[in-house]
Each structure stands twice: as C-alpha cells, then as structure tokens.
Design a protein around this motif. Sequence first.
Motif, PDB file in Angstrom:
ATOM      1  N   ALA A 126      11.001  -4.199   4.528  1.00 43.42           N
ATOM      2  CA  ALA A 126       9.901  -5.170   4.576  1.00 43.42           C
ATOM      3  C   ALA A 126       8.852  -4.798   3.527  1.00 43.42           C
ATOM      4  CB  ALA A 126       9.294  -5.201   5.977  1.00 43.42           C
ATOM      5  N   PRO A 127       9.181  -4.979   2.249  1.00 47.64           N
ATOM      6  CA  PRO A 127       8.296  -4.495   1.180  1.00 47.64           C
ATOM      7  C   PRO A 127       6.910  -5.127   1.148  1.00 47.64           C
ATOM      8  CG  PRO A 127      10.072  -5.844   0.289  1.00 47.64           C
ATOM      9  CD  PRO A 127      10.412  -5.587   1.715  1.00 47.64           C
ATOM     10  N   LYS A 128       6.756  -6.319   1.745  1.00 46.47           N
ATOM     11  CA  LYS A 128       5.452  -6.995   1.697  1.00 46.47           C
ATOM     12  C   LYS A 128       4.677  -6.881   3.005  1.00 46.47           C
ATOM     13  CE  LYS A 128       6.889 -10.323  -1.831  1.00 46.47           C
ATOM     14  NZ  LYS A 128       6.994 -11.762  -2.201  1.00 46.47           N
ATOM     15  N   HIS A 129       5.208  -6.158   3.970  1.00 52.56           N
ATOM     16  CA  HIS A 129       4.531  -6.031   5.254  1.00 52.56           C
ATOM     17  C   HIS A 129       3.242  -5.212   5.096  1.00 52.56           C
ATOM     18  CE1 HIS A 129       3.889  -4.792   9.471  1.00 52.56           C
ATOM     19  NE2 HIS A 129       4.518  -5.917   9.756  1.00 52.56           N
ATOM     20  N   PRO A 130       2.194  -5.519   5.863  1.00 56.17           N
ATOM     21  CA  PRO A 130       0.939  -4.748   5.760  1.00 56.17           C
ATOM     22  C   PRO A 130       1.124  -3.249   5.954  1.00 56.17           C
ATOM     23  CG  PRO A 130       0.561  -6.761   7.002  1.00 56.17           C
ATOM     24  CD  PRO A 130       2.041  -6.691   6.755  1.00 56.17           C
ATOM     25  N   LEU A 131       2.001  -2.840   6.879  1.00 61.25           N
ATOM     26  CA  LEU A 131       2.201  -1.407   7.091  1.00 61.25           C
ATOM     27  C   LEU A 131       2.862  -0.760   5.876  1.00 61.25           C
ATOM     28  CD1 LEU A 131       1.978   1.055   8.896  1.00 61.25           C
ATOM     29  CD2 LEU A 131       4.130   0.384  10.009  1.00 61.25           C
ATOM     30  N   THR A 132       3.750  -1.487   5.224  1.00 68.81           N
ATOM     31  CA  THR A 132       4.356  -0.985   3.987  1.00 68.81           C
ATOM     32  C   THR A 132       3.288  -0.770   2.927  1.00 68.81           C
ATOM     33  OG1 THR A 132       6.330  -2.292   4.507  1.00 68.81           O
ATOM     34  CG2 THR A 132       6.173  -1.384   2.287  1.00 68.81           C
ATOM     35  N   ARG A 133       2.356  -1.716   2.816  1.00 69.59           N
ATOM     36  CA  ARG A 133       1.274  -1.571   1.836  1.00 69.59           C
ATOM     37  C   ARG A 133       0.385  -0.370   2.174  1.00 69.59           C
ATOM     38  NH1 ARG A 133       1.131  -7.306   2.195  1.00 69.59           N
ATOM     39  NH2 ARG A 133      -0.756  -7.270   3.470  1.00 69.59           N
ATOM     40  N   GLN A 134       0.198  -0.126   3.466  1.00 75.17           N
ATOM     41  CA  GLN A 134      -0.588   1.043   3.859  1.00 75.17           C
ATOM     42  C   GLN A 134       0.108   2.334   3.445  1.00 75.17           C
ATOM     43  OE1 GLN A 134      -1.279   0.470   8.067  1.00 75.17           O
ATOM     44  NE2 GLN A 134      -2.325  -1.479   7.702  1.00 75.17           N
ATOM     45  N   PHE A 135       1.414   2.391   3.619  1.00 70.44           N
ATOM     46  CA  PHE A 135       2.164   3.566   3.166  1.00 70.44           C
ATOM     47  C   PHE A 135       2.062   3.715   1.643  1.00 70.44           C
ATOM     48  CE2 PHE A 135       4.489   3.817   7.267  1.00 70.44           C
ATOM     49  CZ  PHE A 135       4.447   5.189   7.445  1.00 70.44           C
ATOM     50  N   GLU A 136       2.146   2.605   0.937  1.00 71.63           N
ATOM     51  CA  GLU A 136       2.013   2.667  -0.524  1.00 71.63           C
ATOM     52  C   GLU A 136       0.622   3.156  -0.919  1.00 71.63           C
ATOM     53  OE1 GLU A 136       4.861  -0.488  -2.606  1.00 71.63           O
ATOM     54  OE2 GLU A 136       3.441  -1.451  -1.242  1.00 71.63           O
TER      55      GLU A 136
END
Length: 265
Positions: free
Chosen positions: A237-247
């Motif tokens: 899920a590259p666009k999920h908010p949690l993914t962005r937080q990890f990034e």
Amino acid sequence: MRRVVFNQKGGVGKSSITCNLAAISAARGNRTLVVDLDPQGNSTHYLLGKPASELKDTVADMLEQTVAFKVFNRRPEEFVHATPFENLFVMPSSPELDFLERKLEAKHKIYKLREALKKLGESFDSIYIDTAPALNFYTRSALIAAQRCLIPFDCDDFSRQALYNILNEIRDLQEDHNEELVVEGIVANQFQPRASLPRQLVKELIEEGLPVLPVRLSSSVKMKESHQCRQPLIYMAPKHPLTRQFENLFSVLHGEAVELEPLGD
C-alpha cells in the motif's frame, strides 16, 4: 549502517518497524539486510513467507559454528536469504536460538555477532537487527554489534516505566562494550492522535529531554493486513498514510528534511 530496533516490552511493533524501514531502504536502491534475532521469527515469516522452523542456514547456524570445533567456518553471507523483494535480504531466525543461548553465553561469544555484521557490512548498505522482547544474550549482542538504536514506544504508562530501564541498560552497554552506539530516537508507535493520553505522554517525554522522534506511527488495520499478506507496506500500500509515516521516519533517521503530514488513517 548497523541499526538495532529494541525494546524489552513485547507488542510495541519491533518487527513491523524493522521490516518496513528495511523495505523502504531496499526500495530506494540500498542493498539491505534484516537480521532476525528473535526466536519467534516474526520478521523472518513476514519477509520470506515461511516460518523460521522450516528454514536452514539461519542466524542460529551461523552462531552455532562459533562454539563447535570446525576447521573451517562458513562465511556470514552463506546464511543470508534473498526475499521476493529487490535489494532486500534476511538472515533468518530459528527456534534453535533458545537452546543455543546458554552455550554461547558460557563460551563468552557475545562479540561474534558484531564480527559477522562488520563483514556483512562490506556487502550491504544497511543492516537492521530485530530483537526479542527481553534483555538477553542476543539483544546484548545486537546492541554491541549496532551503531544506532531505535526504541519503539507504545503510549502507555507501563511502556514509559520500561523506557527508563531500557535507556539505563543501553547506557551501561555503551560505557562497557560499545562506545559507537547512539540512541537514534524513540518512536511512538500505534499512536492515536485524537486520544489525550498518547499526546500527553509524548509531550512529557519531550519535556524530559528524551530523544523522541517527530514522526508518530499511527495505529492502523493496514499493518495487520500487511502481516497477513507477507508484504511490507511500501509494496502492498505505497500511498497509505501509514506508509508515508514510515517513509518520513526513514527520512528523519537519514537526516533528510520532511514535511510532516497530519496523522490519521
């Protein structure tokens, strides 16, 4: 860089943080290794899709040869497995770690992991070490082997009390065994931004001068789905908010400027 993710308390997301940061590193083109020192093998199962009990050539096998009489020991890279994801590799865990611990401790092999990871550092850009929720021989070995330590924090009072003990233990290890080790930061995990207690606890830790990182990882069912699919979030899920937080967390750890987004699912 050798980074350990450590907390004596269970259920704070060590394996999830380890694997997702490592996956982001790999996705950015870095040759990245995860070393799974937890006998439960959650990181191993997450990244390889197989339980640790089904695998050969594990971290336990690598460490076992240091206490066995052998003319020639195998090289550390022979215990590394490729994952289905480009640039991402695992040195898998094994249930045998439990049985091997006493032997290793009796023969004072606590520096052997550092020796092995220094050699592997010639082949990998980044090494992430996952640990068990205990301060045992393996977690001490990991802290001695690492250059950076990331501490996941679950926002409740029990975790807060455990955090002080962890920082004291790390300080002792720094003084006696590993002056190179730096506490990189405390990351609030499963954070609920609308609840007052998590916000209050994080605020108080910052006021105490503790190195709380500016990125909070939200509580999300998407992480459980990621575990079930055996795919780190950057792939699932590259666009999920949690993914962005990890990034964002990855960027902060590497000194990159980030614009933090509002927390939420």
